[in-house]
Write a protein that holds these residues in place. Structure first.
Motif, PDB file in Angstrom:
ATOM      1  N   SER A 151       0.839  -1.203   0.000  1.00  0.00           N
ATOM      2  CA  SER A 151       0.000   0.000   0.000  1.00  0.00           C
ATOM      3  C   SER A 151       0.874   1.253   0.000  1.00  0.00           C
ATOM      4  CB  SER A 151      -0.962  -0.013   1.187  1.00  0.00           C
ATOM      5  OG  SER A 151      -0.260   0.244   2.391  1.00  0.00           O
ATOM      6  N   TYR A 152       2.012   1.196   0.716  1.00  0.00           N
ATOM      7  CA  TYR A 152       2.940   2.343   0.693  1.00  0.00           C
ATOM      8  C   TYR A 152       3.651   2.439  -0.658  1.00  0.00           C
ATOM      9  CZ  TYR A 152       2.217   2.493   5.762  1.00  0.00           C
ATOM     10  OH  TYR A 152       1.661   2.579   7.005  1.00  0.00           O
ATOM     11  N   LEU A 153       3.988   1.292  -1.235  1.00  0.00           N
ATOM     12  CA  LEU A 153       4.682   1.314  -2.532  1.00  0.00           C
ATOM     13  C   LEU A 153       3.800   1.924  -3.615  1.00  0.00           C
ATOM     14  CD1 LEU A 153       6.455  -2.179  -2.485  1.00  0.00           C
ATOM     15  CD2 LEU A 153       7.438   0.065  -1.972  1.00  0.00           C
ATOM     16  N   GLN A 154       2.468   1.730  -3.469  1.00  0.00           N
ATOM     17  CA  GLN A 154       1.557   2.363  -4.421  1.00  0.00           C
ATOM     18  C   GLN A 154       1.650   3.878  -4.315  1.00  0.00           C
ATOM     19  OE1 GLN A 154      -2.255   0.575  -3.618  1.00  0.00           O
ATOM     20  NE2 GLN A 154      -1.766  -1.137  -4.991  1.00  0.00           N
ATOM     21  N   LEU A 155       1.656   4.378  -3.061  1.00  0.00           N
ATOM     22  CA  LEU A 155       1.777   5.824  -2.865  1.00  0.00           C
ATOM     23  C   LEU A 155       3.112   6.335  -3.403  1.00  0.00           C
ATOM     24  CD1 LEU A 155       0.326   5.895   0.748  1.00  0.00           C
ATOM     25  CD2 LEU A 155      -0.764   6.845  -1.291  1.00  0.00           C
ATOM     26  N   PHE A 156       4.152   5.514  -3.283  1.00  0.00           N
ATOM     27  CA  PHE A 156       5.481   5.896  -3.790  1.00  0.00           C
ATOM     28  C   PHE A 156       5.601   5.698  -5.305  1.00  0.00           C
ATOM     29  CE2 PHE A 156       7.748   4.991   0.534  1.00  0.00           C
ATOM     30  CZ  PHE A 156       7.439   6.276   0.969  1.00  0.00           C
ATOM     31  N   GLN A 157       4.551   5.169  -5.926  1.00  0.00           N
ATOM     32  CA  GLN A 157       4.513   4.978  -7.393  1.00  0.00           C
ATOM     33  C   GLN A 157       5.606   4.048  -7.919  1.00  0.00           C
ATOM     34  OE1 GLN A 157       4.621   8.938  -9.074  1.00  0.00           O
ATOM     35  NE2 GLN A 157       2.963   9.658  -7.751  1.00  0.00           N
ATOM     36  N   VAL A 158       5.837   2.947  -7.215  1.00  0.00           N
ATOM     37  CA  VAL A 158       6.889   2.041  -7.688  1.00  0.00           C
ATOM     38  C   VAL A 158       6.409   0.595  -7.875  1.00  0.00           C
ATOM     39  CG1 VAL A 158       8.779   3.385  -6.711  1.00  0.00           C
ATOM     40  CG2 VAL A 158       7.716   1.607  -5.321  1.00  0.00           C
ATOM     41  N   THR A 159       5.090   0.363  -7.759  1.00  0.00           N
ATOM     42  CA  THR A 159       4.617  -1.024  -7.837  1.00  0.00           C
ATOM     43  C   THR A 159       4.815  -1.637  -9.226  1.00  0.00           C
ATOM     44  OG1 THR A 159       2.432  -0.025  -7.982  1.00  0.00           O
ATOM     45  CG2 THR A 159       2.963  -1.143  -5.931  1.00  0.00           C
ATOM     46  N   ASP A 160       5.057  -0.794 -10.244  1.00  0.00           N
ATOM     47  CA  ASP A 160       5.271  -1.346 -11.592  1.00  0.00           C
ATOM     48  C   ASP A 160       6.442  -2.325 -11.639  1.00  0.00           C
ATOM     49  OD1 ASP A 160       6.947   0.850 -11.031  1.00  0.00           O
ATOM     50  OD2 ASP A 160       7.374   1.169 -13.157  1.00  0.00           O
ATOM     51  N   LYS A 161       7.443  -2.140 -10.754  1.00  0.00           N
ATOM     52  CA  LYS A 161       8.637  -2.979 -10.818  1.00  0.00           C
ATOM     53  C   LYS A 161       8.732  -3.971  -9.656  1.00  0.00           C
ATOM     54  CE  LYS A 161      10.380  -0.252 -14.093  1.00  0.00           C
ATOM     55  NZ  LYS A 161      10.353  -0.646 -15.489  1.00  0.00           N
ATOM     56  N   VAL A 162       7.850  -3.844  -8.665  1.00  0.00           N
ATOM     57  CA  VAL A 162       8.016  -4.663  -7.456  1.00  0.00           C
ATOM     58  C   VAL A 162       7.101  -5.879  -7.501  1.00  0.00           C
ATOM     59  CG1 VAL A 162       8.041  -4.683  -4.942  1.00  0.00           C
ATOM     60  CG2 VAL A 162       8.575  -2.575  -6.168  1.00  0.00           C
ATOM     61  N   GLU A 163       7.631  -6.990  -7.075  1.00  0.00           N
ATOM     62  CA  GLU A 163       6.905  -8.255  -7.159  1.00  0.00           C
ATOM     63  C   GLU A 163       7.124  -9.042  -5.874  1.00  0.00           C
ATOM     64  OE1 GLU A 163       6.593 -10.939 -11.016  1.00  0.00           O
ATOM     65  OE2 GLU A 163       8.493 -11.186  -9.956  1.00  0.00           O
ATOM     66  N   PHE A 164       6.048  -9.497  -5.297  1.00  0.00           N
ATOM     67  CA  PHE A 164       6.122 -10.374  -4.126  1.00  0.00           C
ATOM     68  C   PHE A 164       6.449 -11.777  -4.648  1.00  0.00           C
ATOM     69  CE2 PHE A 164       3.212 -12.670  -0.859  1.00  0.00           C
ATOM     70  CZ  PHE A 164       4.322 -13.078  -0.137  1.00  0.00           C
ATOM     71  N   ASP A 165       7.598 -12.314  -4.266  1.00  0.00           N
ATOM     72  CA  ASP A 165       8.087 -13.571  -4.846  1.00  0.00           C
ATOM     73  C   ASP A 165       8.482 -14.523  -3.719  1.00  0.00           C
ATOM     74  OD1 ASP A 165       9.624 -15.625  -5.955  1.00  0.00           O
ATOM     75  OD2 ASP A 165      10.328 -14.345  -7.595  1.00  0.00           O
ATOM     76  N   LEU A 166       7.707 -15.591  -3.562  1.00  0.00           N
ATOM     77  CA  LEU A 166       7.923 -16.510  -2.439  1.00  0.00           C
ATOM     78  C   LEU A 166       9.204 -17.316  -2.565  1.00  0.00           C
ATOM     79  CD1 LEU A 166       4.295 -17.672  -1.802  1.00  0.00           C
ATOM     80  CD2 LEU A 166       5.816 -16.710  -0.087  1.00  0.00           C
ATOM     81  N   SER A 167       9.857 -17.257  -3.738  1.00  0.00           N
ATOM     82  CA  SER A 167      11.095 -18.028  -3.884  1.00  0.00           C
ATOM     83  C   SER A 167      12.325 -17.226  -3.464  1.00  0.00           C
ATOM     84  CB  SER A 167      11.254 -18.499  -5.332  1.00  0.00           C
ATOM     85  OG  SER A 167      11.613 -17.419  -6.162  1.00  0.00           O
ATOM     86  N   LEU A 168      12.146 -15.942  -3.172  1.00  0.00           N
ATOM     87  CA  LEU A 168      13.302 -15.135  -2.776  1.00  0.00           C
ATOM     88  C   LEU A 168      13.711 -15.477  -1.345  1.00  0.00           C
ATOM     89  CD1 LEU A 168      15.282 -12.733  -3.378  1.00  0.00           C
ATOM     90  CD2 LEU A 168      13.625 -11.294  -2.191  1.00  0.00           C
ATOM     91  N   ALA A 169      14.978 -15.860  -1.174  1.00  0.00           N
ATOM     92  CA  ALA A 169      15.460 -16.277   0.156  1.00  0.00           C
ATOM     93  C   ALA A 169      16.918 -15.872   0.289  1.00  0.00           C
ATOM     94  CB  ALA A 169      15.320 -17.791   0.307  1.00  0.00           C
ATOM     95  N   ARG A 170      17.194 -14.656   0.670  1.00  0.00           N
ATOM     96  CA  ARG A 170      18.586 -14.176   0.695  1.00  0.00           C
ATOM     97  C   ARG A 170      19.429 -14.908   1.738  1.00  0.00           C
ATOM     98  NH1 ARG A 170      20.161  -9.994  -1.906  1.00  0.00           N
ATOM     99  NH2 ARG A 170      21.494  -9.144  -0.273  1.00  0.00           N
ATOM    100  N   GLY A 171      20.705 -15.073   1.400  1.00  0.00           N
ATOM    101  CA  GLY A 171      21.579 -15.927   2.192  1.00  0.00           C
ATOM    102  C   GLY A 171      21.917 -15.460   3.601  1.00  0.00           C
ATOM    103  N   LEU A 172      22.159 -14.162   3.777  1.00  0.00           N
ATOM    104  CA  LEU A 172      22.740 -13.715   5.036  1.00  0.00           C
ATOM    105  C   LEU A 172      21.882 -14.050   6.254  1.00  0.00           C
ATOM    106  CD1 LEU A 172      24.302 -10.337   3.920  1.00  0.00           C
ATOM    107  CD2 LEU A 172      25.483 -12.435   4.613  1.00  0.00           C
ATOM    108  N   ASP A 173      22.556 -14.453   7.300  1.00  0.00           N
ATOM    109  CA  ASP A 173      21.892 -14.918   8.519  1.00  0.00           C
ATOM    110  C   ASP A 173      21.109 -13.827   9.244  1.00  0.00           C
ATOM    111  OD1 ASP A 173      22.667 -17.474   8.297  1.00  0.00           O
ATOM    112  OD2 ASP A 173      23.886 -17.541  10.120  1.00  0.00           O
ATOM    113  N   TYR A 174      21.546 -12.570   9.095  1.00  0.00           N
ATOM    114  CA  TYR A 174      21.019 -11.565  10.031  1.00  0.00           C
ATOM    115  C   TYR A 174      19.647 -10.983   9.694  1.00  0.00           C
ATOM    116  CZ  TYR A 174      24.012  -8.531   6.999  1.00  0.00           C
ATOM    117  OH  TYR A 174      24.635  -7.909   5.964  1.00  0.00           O
ATOM    118  N   TYR A 175      19.070 -11.339   8.542  1.00  0.00           N
ATOM    119  CA  TYR A 175      17.753 -10.779   8.206  1.00  0.00           C
ATOM    120  C   TYR A 175      16.652 -11.354   9.090  1.00  0.00           C
ATOM    121  CZ  TYR A 175      19.883  -8.746   4.077  1.00  0.00           C
ATOM    122  OH  TYR A 175      20.670  -8.010   3.238  1.00  0.00           O
TER     123      TYR A 175
END
Lengths: 510, 510
Positions: free
Chosen positions: B307-331
């Motif tokens: 909902s915030y990304l819509q206000l920021f006008q950037v949803t054209d490039k952003v995608e919710f992707d369940l396969s994204l799993a970054r390596g670093l331990d600290y997230y």
């Protein structure tokens, strides 16, 4: 594991040191250093809960830069970079480490101060000790025979840090060098012009640039009867004349270095002399100096150098000084060093203390015609001359000036805070700040759903944001934004369509 | 000493490699790399004259930046810095090395890639591996609980370099982080807005920003029946989905990691899904996901984020992707990664080859609420979210674009060359260039007593200097300077008094 009792004893002693410094109202950085040591010792004892305790510090001789220090650093770098660019320099960058053997044999005795990397399999590496040797390696590797380049980067020396006087183990150098076969003394004079411009622009107080020539030093040693194999060691004793009186320097020459009393006295006569072009002319007529071709070549070049310096309008600060003898092995011709001559600013204004900072040399350099050849497989030489600005000492002075001065340093450039006067306007704030960002305006919102207007205004006061764009129900209805000038508290309604140009107009004046 | 015969054999083999690559018209950087290896081997043999031969190279996985590359780098940094400042960030700097124990336990398996310094007496030190851990150390050490800061600096990893694809052992990171206790997802959304702004402004072609949340991943693993102690290792297998097809990923889960086939299939169903806010809404209604509080919290936050990304006008490039799993331990929360989706530019335009560069991820980050607490003696947490722009890959693309493009890159900003039409005018040239420097004009002279006019004009053509101020006997007599526009060859006499304003006028238009 260490012996607990030993550490506890060390903590007791270190505690005394800190108490003593505090009672003497020693300067803050010095106290901080000792407190850090105390904390480290305490950490080594380990926490009471048996959990491992981190030592929260930066490595010895290094420091973080906080946003205020970065703002000062950026200002200094901008001044220096502007000057380098004004003189037509390109810039390059090299890795922070080099093959160990690239640095071997370039720094004489100082080689022991080089940081080595651990052998983790692969090449043996060392952190760069200066920017000059990597520059020479770069020229030889790429077969470049002429270039005017600057390089601003960190270098590393395992020296004894004296952080209160701006001496660190990790520190910036700002180097400007001219490589190429050119007519004598023209590039050399430009390097001095650059030092003059930078030190003048930074407004660090009065300064002097001492100039000499390796060939004059060597010729002088020869005609005074110094044996060839003692040139370097006698030279490094002469180098101490800015810290020791002549009598002590002479004692070191005679007692420690085994020079004859007569030779030492003759050197003493020369190194007490300083002046301008006139001194070079006088020494050219000196019958003893005349015996050394080398010395005469150096003296003629000093004369030529001064004639160019006159055209560059910098002779007011430059002085031909026969006692200048820079340490590094690789210099072959003109050498120079800039020193600040003013006492420095008081660093404890609150207590009215008159403590002043001695900062010593802030720039130095010279001609090194043989260094690139040391890297070239066929020994092809590329004549070079350059200067290195020692920026950490300059930072120390600028920081202290900033502390004393009433002027507040801003650490961000935000032009406007998008604020709301009522609740439930987060979406409207985000919509507006997006408009501003997309138009290139530097803008912020508070990351709260419903921040109080007062805390939004306080944020502006604290961080120096000059404008606030305030949204409220009424403003939204009227299609306007209330623009508030933080300094004057003046408020005016601006239509949404005019907001961006109005913000740009008001902030471009500043 | 090494065995000469062995080295000679290695040289033979390496020579074959180079010949093969050349005959295949492989890309230039790849050939250069192999040639460098060959030269290194040859150097190890030593010169014929028995003299020690230097290996003229930079350490493995590092490179110099020449002036052209620096010009590109400066442009990229300016774009990024401008964006960070537009969003109100301050900047800090930290030392290039940290106490070894500061880095210990932060990078999981990747710790083996940390560069250690040699123990030369004193503290054990390591080169920084990223800018996030030093940032957390800085916050804890200075007890800072909220700050928005950027940091652009080099980091070090003993990784296998792939320099043709922009993967180095010494490389820049451009980090932007927001630390502080704020309302959910507002700072997180701003980080994504920043990635969107920077990648758009740099004109690198189309891109996509994938978003996920560690809590959704963990919740999903839990409801799919992954045992708790396998979360991390299954997570790193999921992370390979951008390089491997699902069938292989599944095989690794089942055969190598010992996961049940059923659990793997359930994961497979989830990780194939991507979408926007709608996907988050759908998954919130999924009865299996509903069993995990964690997953639901993550999904609700993804909804809020969008909902915030819509206000920021950037949803054209952003995608919710369940396969994204970054390596670093600290997230601990939201994670994201930006990838360029365009094929990249041809890097061999001359041969008309269609070779394209795969650059993969160019930015990544996420929320790490626990890292600062690891440094605080009392474990006090400071919530953080940030993003790191991986600049080397962006450089590779920009460099290739520059090579292909007809536009010439200037490496200096010189506005005017002070030249002479006749002999014996060096002094006059130096006098004039001093006037220009003192007035802030970027100017050069050739370092020759009597340069030919033609070679002075050629210098301007080569380096892109737009104006030449020509002095001759007649001009000096008339009190004028002949100002020549290099591009048009137009010449006009300007009085000495008007010269500086005329140069400024003509160069400010550019």
């Amino acid at each position: 594991m260490e012996d607990k009792a030993q550490i506890q004893e060390a903590i007791k002693i270190q505690g005394e040191v800190v108490r003593k410094l505090k009672s003497e109202k020693a300067n803050k950085e010095q106290i901080d250093e000792e407190v850090a040591k105390l904390l480290e010792l305490k950490a080594r004892l380990g926490g009471d809960d048996g959990k491992h305790q981190f030592v929260l510090k930066t490595p010895k001789g290094t420091r973080d830069y906080n946003p205020k220090q970065m703002a000062i650093r950026e200002k200094v770098f901008n001044t220096i970079t502007r000057c380098f660019k004004r003189h037509g320099a390109e810039t390059i960058d090299t890795p922070v480490f080099e093959l160990k053997e690239t640095l071997t044999g370039k720094y004489g005795e100082d080689s022991k101060l080089i940081y080595d990397l651990k052998d983790q399999g692969g090449e043996l590496l060392s952190l760069r000790y200066d920017l000059t040797v990597p520059f020479a390696r770069y020229l030889a590797m790429n077969k470049i025979t002429n270039i005017k380049r600057y390089h601003i980067a960190k270098v590393y020396r395992r020296d004894n840090p004296a952080m209160t006087r701006g001496r660190y183990r990790e520190f910036y150098q700002c180097d400007f060098d001219i490589a190429g076969q050119y007519d004598a003394m023209i590039p050399d004079a430009e390097c001095l012009k650059i030092v003059h411009e930078i030190l003048s622009e930074l407004e660090l107080g009065d300064f002097r640039i001492k100039v000499n020539d390796r060939r004059i030093l060597d010729g002088m040693f020869a005609v005074c009867g110094v044996p060839d194999d003692k040139f370097r060691t006698i030279c490094s004793t002469v180098d101490k004349l800015d810290k020791m009186p002549w009598e002590e320097v002479k004692k070191e020459m005679v007692n420690e270095k085994g020079l004859s009393e007569e030779a030492a006295d003759q050197i003493g006569e020369y190194v007490s002399q300083h002046g301008g072009m006139d001194l070079a002319e006088r020494l050219l007529l000196d019958p003893r100096m005349a015996q050394s071709k080398q010395a005469c070549a150096g003296l003629s070049d000093i004369k030529l150098l001064f004639s160019y310096l006159q055209l560059f309008q910098v002779t007011d600060k430059v002085e031909f000084d026969l006692s200048l003898a820079r340490g590094l092995d690789y210099y072959t011709g003109v050498i120079y060093e800039a020193v600040l001559t003013q006492a420095g600013v008081s660093n404890d204004a609150q207590n009215g203390a008159e403590e002043s900072v001695s900062v010593g040399s802030v720039a130095g350099g010279g001609r090194y015609d043989g260094l690139v050849g040391m890297f070239d497989p066929k020994g092809r030489k590329v004549p070079c001359v350059g200067v290195s600005i020692g920026i950490e000492r300059i930072f120390s002075i600028m920081e202290q000036k900033a502390e004393v001065s009433a002027e507040k340093i801003r650490t961000t450039e935000v032009q406007v805070l998008v604020a709301s006067a009522q609740k439930n306007l987060l979406e409207e704030r985000l919509r507006l700040v997006t408009e501003l960002w997309n138009a290139g305006v530097k803008a912020e919102v508070m990351y709260k759903k419903n921040p109080k207007l007062l805390s939004q205004l306080q944020l502006c006061e604290e961080t120096g944001i000059p404008l606030v764009a305030i949204l409220g129900e009424q403003e939204l209805k009227d299609g306007v934004v209330k623009l508030r000038v933080v300094a004057t508290r003046e408020e005016v309604d601006i239509s949404r369509a005019d907001l961006i140009s109005e913000i740009k107009r008001r902030t471009s004046k500043a």
